[in-house]
Design a protein around this motif. Sequence first.
Motif, PDB file in Angstrom:
ATOM      1  N   SER A   1       0.821  -1.215   0.000  1.00 37.80           N
ATOM      2  CA  SER A   1       0.000   0.000   0.000  1.00 37.80           C
ATOM      3  C   SER A   1       0.856   1.266   0.000  1.00 37.80           C
ATOM      4  CB  SER A   1      -0.956   0.009   1.191  1.00 37.80           C
ATOM      5  OG  SER A   1      -0.245   0.151   2.401  1.00 37.80           O
ATOM      6  N   ALA A   2       2.119   1.146   0.386  1.00 37.96           N
ATOM      7  CA  ALA A   2       3.011   2.310   0.391  1.00 37.96           C
ATOM      8  C   ALA A   2       3.114   2.926  -1.003  1.00 37.96           C
ATOM      9  CB  ALA A   2       4.395   1.915   0.890  1.00 37.96           C
ATOM     10  N   PHE A   3       3.008   2.117  -2.042  1.00 35.05           N
ATOM     11  CA  PHE A   3       3.132   2.606  -3.409  1.00 35.05           C
ATOM     12  C   PHE A   3       1.903   3.372  -3.869  1.00 35.05           C
ATOM     13  CE2 PHE A   3       6.019  -0.975  -3.042  1.00 35.05           C
ATOM     14  CZ  PHE A   3       7.196  -0.383  -3.448  1.00 35.05           C
ATOM     15  N   GLU A   4       0.824   3.345  -3.092  1.00 38.22           N
ATOM     16  CA  GLU A   4      -0.399   4.064  -3.434  1.00 38.22           C
ATOM     17  C   GLU A   4      -0.471   5.421  -2.763  1.00 38.22           C
ATOM     18  OE1 GLU A   4      -3.588   1.462  -2.364  1.00 38.22           O
ATOM     19  OE2 GLU A   4      -3.049  -0.023  -3.862  1.00 38.22           O
ATOM     20  N   ASN A   5       0.418   5.704  -1.822  1.00 36.61           N
ATOM     21  CA  ASN A   5       0.367   6.940  -1.051  1.00 36.61           C
ATOM     22  C   ASN A   5       1.039   8.089  -1.791  1.00 36.61           C
ATOM     23  OD1 ASN A   5      -0.980   5.662   1.060  1.00 36.61           O
ATOM     24  ND2 ASN A   5       0.942   4.977   1.961  1.00 36.61           N
ATOM     25  N   LEU A   6       0.649   9.290  -1.438  1.00 38.38           N
ATOM     26  CA  LEU A   6       1.134  10.501  -2.104  1.00 38.38           C
ATOM     27  C   LEU A   6       2.638  10.684  -1.955  1.00 38.38           C
ATOM     28  CD1 LEU A   6       0.504  13.186  -3.557  1.00 38.38           C
ATOM     29  CD2 LEU A   6       0.134  14.194  -1.295  1.00 38.38           C
ATOM     30  N   ASN A   7       3.283  10.983  -3.077  1.00 42.54           N
ATOM     31  CA  ASN A   7       4.707  11.276  -3.102  1.00 42.54           C
ATOM     32  C   ASN A   7       4.935  12.386  -4.122  1.00 42.54           C
ATOM     33  OD1 ASN A   7       7.468  11.192  -2.756  1.00 42.54           O
ATOM     34  ND2 ASN A   7       7.764   9.415  -4.042  1.00 42.54           N
ATOM     35  N   ILE A   8       5.374  13.550  -3.652  1.00 43.77           N
ATOM     36  CA  ILE A   8       5.727  14.662  -4.529  1.00 43.77           C
ATOM     37  C   ILE A   8       7.219  14.891  -4.333  1.00 43.77           C
ATOM     38  CG2 ILE A   8       5.386  17.098  -5.088  1.00 43.77           C
ATOM     39  CD1 ILE A   8       2.560  16.843  -3.911  1.00 43.77           C
ATOM     40  N   PHE A   9       7.986  14.683  -5.389  1.00 38.33           N
ATOM     41  CA  PHE A   9       9.440  14.712  -5.284  1.00 38.33           C
ATOM     42  C   PHE A   9      10.046  15.610  -6.351  1.00 38.33           C
ATOM     43  CE2 PHE A   9       8.008  11.375  -8.032  1.00 38.33           C
ATOM     44  CZ  PHE A   9       8.853  11.426  -9.128  1.00 38.33           C
ATOM     45  N   GLU A  10      11.181  16.221  -6.020  1.00 42.70           N
ATOM     46  CA  GLU A  10      11.885  17.026  -7.014  1.00 42.70           C
ATOM     47  C   GLU A  10      12.449  16.091  -8.066  1.00 42.70           C
ATOM     48  OE1 GLU A  10      14.986  20.723  -7.417  1.00 42.70           O
ATOM     49  OE2 GLU A  10      14.684  19.805  -5.467  1.00 42.70           O
ATOM     50  N   TRP A  11      12.136  16.362  -9.303  1.00 47.45           N
ATOM     51  CA  TRP A  11      12.516  15.478 -10.404  1.00 47.45           C
ATOM     52  C   TRP A  11      13.789  16.017 -11.036  1.00 47.45           C
ATOM     53  CZ3 TRP A  11       7.914  13.225 -13.500  1.00 47.45           C
ATOM     54  CH2 TRP A  11       8.269  11.986 -14.011  1.00 47.45           C
ATOM     55  N   ASN A  12      14.913  15.426 -10.660  1.00 53.79           N
ATOM     56  CA  ASN A  12      16.206  15.883 -11.172  1.00 53.79           C
ATOM     57  C   ASN A  12      16.468  15.411 -12.588  1.00 53.79           C
ATOM     58  OD1 ASN A  12      16.840  17.182  -8.722  1.00 53.79           O
ATOM     59  ND2 ASN A  12      17.428  15.233  -7.830  1.00 53.79           N
ATOM     60  N   ASN A  13      15.761  14.377 -13.017  1.00 58.42           N
ATOM     61  CA  ASN A  13      15.921  13.840 -14.362  1.00 58.42           C
ATOM     62  C   ASN A  13      14.518  13.657 -14.960  1.00 58.42           C
ATOM     63  OD1 ASN A  13      17.034  12.748 -16.630  1.00 58.42           O
ATOM     64  ND2 ASN A  13      17.331  10.715 -15.754  1.00 58.42           N
ATOM     65  N   PRO A  14      13.857  14.775 -15.321  1.00 62.02           N
ATOM     66  CA  PRO A  14      12.464  14.682 -15.779  1.00 62.02           C
ATOM     67  C   PRO A  14      12.336  13.946 -17.110  1.00 62.02           C
ATOM     68  CG  PRO A  14      13.295  16.912 -16.057  1.00 62.02           C
ATOM     69  CD  PRO A  14      14.358  16.139 -15.342  1.00 62.02           C
ATOM     70  N   PRO A  15      11.102  13.602 -17.473  1.00 58.30           N
ATOM     71  CA  PRO A  15      10.873  12.871 -18.722  1.00 58.30           C
ATOM     72  C   PRO A  15      11.441  13.605 -19.934  1.00 58.30           C
ATOM     73  CG  PRO A  15       8.866  13.002 -17.430  1.00 58.30           C
ATOM     74  CD  PRO A  15       9.878  13.877 -16.752  1.00 58.30           C
ATOM     75  N   TYR A  16      11.826  12.819 -20.898  1.00 59.63           N
ATOM     76  CA  TYR A  16      12.369  13.339 -22.148  1.00 59.63           C
ATOM     77  C   TYR A  16      11.358  14.285 -22.800  1.00 59.63           C
ATOM     78  CZ  TYR A  16      14.184  13.336 -26.912  1.00 59.63           C
ATOM     79  OH  TYR A  16      14.673  13.713 -28.133  1.00 59.63           O
ATOM     80  N   ASP A  17      11.825  15.372 -23.340  1.00 60.99           N
ATOM     81  CA  ASP A  17      11.044  16.375 -24.068  1.00 60.99           C
ATOM     82  C   ASP A  17      10.149  17.243 -23.190  1.00 60.99           C
ATOM     83  OD1 ASP A  17      12.178  15.908 -26.504  1.00 60.99           O
ATOM     84  OD2 ASP A  17      10.504  14.744 -27.312  1.00 60.99           O
TER      85      ASP A  17
END
Length: 97
Positions: free
Chosen positions: A60-76
């Motif tokens: 269930s931990a994978f269902e909880n809210l996580n807002i993280f600084e994305w140092n390597n964001p998605p391409y484009d």
Amino acid sequence: MTLYSVLVANSALQTVDCTGIAEITVRELKKLYPITESTPTQSWHLMDDDARVLHAADESAFENLNIFEWNNPPYDLGLYNEKPFVYGIEGNWGPQF
């Protein structure tokens, strides 16, 4: 195609981690889950005690809210965003979220 949920901002935002996922040593993991009849030997029982692993009490931990600084964001992403701060959002988009 992959769907990402992203926040972008001009200034730094506070990150949030409600997952309960923590980095612990294998030694600590062995104390949490000693080998018993109900807990058979796992692959991490053979690892070095000082090795660090990610641990979650349950899935269930994978269902909880996580807002993280994305140092390597998605391409484009740069094609759609010119703001300096990029944050990823993860979790189950249910009523509690």
